[in-house]
Design an enzyme around this catalytic site. Sequence first.
Site, PDB file in Angstrom:
ATOM      1  N   SER A 119       1.417  -1.255   0.069  1.00  0.00           N
ATOM      2  CA  SER A 119       0.126  -0.118  -0.245  1.00  0.00           C
ATOM      3  C   SER A 119       1.082   1.862  -0.133  1.00  0.00           C
ATOM      4  CB  SER A 119      -0.411  -0.074   1.264  1.00  0.00           C
ATOM      5  OG  SER A 119      -0.349  -0.010   2.384  1.00  0.00           O
ATOM      6  N   HIS A 178       0.509   4.133   7.010  1.00  0.00           N
ATOM      7  CA  HIS A 178       0.593   5.138   5.441  1.00  0.00           C
ATOM      8  C   HIS A 178       0.758   6.291   6.013  1.00  0.00           C
ATOM      9  CE1 HIS A 178      -3.218   2.081   3.948  1.00  0.00           C
ATOM     10  NE2 HIS A 178      -1.513   1.727   4.321  1.00  0.00           N
ATOM     11  N   ASP A 188      -7.745   6.118   4.047  1.00  0.00           N
ATOM     12  CA  ASP A 188      -8.087   4.809   5.401  1.00  0.00           C
ATOM     13  C   ASP A 188      -9.030   5.186   6.441  1.00  0.00           C
ATOM     14  OD1 ASP A 188      -5.508   4.015   4.749  1.00  0.00           O
ATOM     15  OD2 ASP A 188      -4.675   5.086   5.677  1.00  0.00           O
TER      16      ASP A 188
END
Length: 178
Positions: free
Chosen positions: A55, A94, A121
């Site tokens: 990701s 992230h 998210d």
Amino acid sequence: MFEEELKFMRNLSKRQFAQQVLNFLMIVSSALIVWKAMALYTNSESPIVVVLSGSMEPAFYRGDLLFLGMPDEPVKIGDICVFKIPGRDVPIVHRVIKVHDETETGKQFILTKGDNNQVDDRGLYDHGQMWIHKEHIIGKVKGFLPHIGIITILMNDYPSLKYVLIGVLGLYVLFSRE
């Protein structure tokens, strides 16, 4: 194959065997001490994490080893953070894409997104949760080593490999003749 090593173990006195076991325990305790020292130094409960998914590509790839720190300054847009959602075991790596500071309480509202993901998210957060807060963040990424963490991923994907590796290392320590 192990005949010579078994013969060596049978010939050890109780004192020598105890010394081998203590050597093994010293190695394990030294690793724990280093981990705790790193946690104190970086002010992060987990100073090192492994990237488990794609990701964050192209910034980080699956298997990259990340070094974290938890500085006192507030989180800002563009920071790559590792955070943990309550009730979930695996931390998430992230990038911060939005930050809202509440002036009255001083609380930060943080929104994250994987660089390689199409959406933010919010779908990963708890049901109904729109933001994460600083208490969810384990640390900010300070550095990385590419592909070193693939060993951890392999041991999680194949648990028997973990036990084999631990067993081999334990036998090595017990059978070493120094």
